[in-house]
Design an enzyme around this catalytic site. Structure first.
Site, PDB file in Angstrom:
ATOM      1  N   THR A 116      30.060   9.100  85.198  1.00  0.00           N
ATOM      2  CA  THR A 116      28.981   8.119  85.074  1.00  0.00           C
ATOM      3  C   THR A 116      28.591   8.078  83.604  1.00  0.00           C
ATOM      4  OG1 THR A 116      27.300   9.792  85.591  1.00  0.00           O
ATOM      5  CG2 THR A 116      28.062   8.408  87.424  1.00  0.00           C
ATOM      6  N   VAL A 117      28.098   6.920  83.142  1.00  0.00           N
ATOM      7  CA  VAL A 117      27.751   6.749  81.729  1.00  0.00           C
ATOM      8  C   VAL A 117      26.298   6.303  81.637  1.00  0.00           C
ATOM      9  CG1 VAL A 117      28.331   5.609  79.561  1.00  0.00           C
ATOM     10  CG2 VAL A 117      30.140   6.126  81.209  1.00  0.00           C
ATOM     11  N   LYS A 124      28.476  10.509  78.698  1.00  0.00           N
ATOM     12  CA  LYS A 124      29.488  10.321  79.733  1.00  0.00           C
ATOM     13  C   LYS A 124      29.606  11.643  80.471  1.00  0.00           C
ATOM     14  CE  LYS A 124      34.214   8.687  80.439  1.00  0.00           C
ATOM     15  NZ  LYS A 124      35.442   8.208  79.758  1.00  0.00           N
ATOM     16  N   ASP A 161      47.249   3.248  75.232  1.00  0.00           N
ATOM     17  CA  ASP A 161      46.604   2.324  76.182  1.00  0.00           C
ATOM     18  C   ASP A 161      45.799   1.268  75.427  1.00  0.00           C
ATOM     19  OD1 ASP A 161      45.970   1.295  78.654  1.00  0.00           O
ATOM     20  OD2 ASP A 161      44.322   2.697  79.025  1.00  0.00           O
TER      21      ASP A 161
END
Length: 199
Positions: A54-55, A70, A170
């Protein structure tokens, strides 16, 4: 920034990651708005969630700035990611790409019975290039914006490759975030959370 008192949000139906089985198993750390971590990071509001974390937006009460926290689930404390952030912080700050790479401001562990939670502290960022693209009615960037964005990406990649000896595997619009220049956005978010806390 002084420490502020927050109202309790009313109980609501399960939302967001609360629907995940891992939350019911206690894999996520139970963060509440107003919580203070490491005696200096006060949680202001929730920014997002994923399968592994979760942030949260928080105030650094010592550094007098906003940060993101985070908080990883118990099963996703990836030490390799934290080692990469250590490498990012060791490169030369005089490199032109240094300013375009998001680094860790702090990393710490929250001890908890049944398994600890790692926390990554970073500078808050704005939406991704993908979000910006889809917010534009034409779903296209202007030539100037595209050139400026690509120049910053190339400088960041040069920093990663030549200073840190890292390869980014990425690269996509979701992973290219914009810096927040007008911090009044964060102040407005904080005020809104204090007046009417999100569930």
């Amino acid at each position: 920034m002084s420490q502020k008192r927050y109202k309790r949000a009313p109980l609501a139906p399960h939302i967001l990651e609360e629907r995940f089985e891992d939350l019911r198993k206690g894999q996520y750390y139970p963060v509440n708005i107003g919580d203070i971590f490491r005696s200096k990071y006060q949680v202001v509001g929730k920014l997002g969630f994923g399968i592994s974390s979760t942030v949260w937006l928080a105030r650094d009460l010592e550094g007098h700035q906003y940060v993101t926290l985070k908080l990883y689930t118990r099963s996703e404390s990836d030490l390799a990611e934290f080692q990469i952030y250590n490498l990012l912080n060791k490169g030369s700050s005089s490199h032109p790409g240094y300013a375009h790479v998001r680094r860790a401001l702090d990393v710490f562990t929250i001890p908890r019975p049944g398994g600890d939670h790692c926390c990554l502290v970073q500078k808050p960022m704005w939406e991704s290039f993908r979000g910006l693209l889809y917010r534009n009615p034409t779903h296209r960037f202007t030539e100037e914006l595209l050139k400026a964005g690509l120049m910053q990406v190339f400088l960041a990649l040069d920093y990663l490759h030549n200073e840190c000896k890292l390869v980014h595997t990425d690269i996509k619009g979701d992973n290219i975030l914009q810096e927040i220049e007008d911090e009044s956005i964060l102040e407005k978010f904080t005020e809104a959370e204090m007046e009417d806390p999100s569930p």
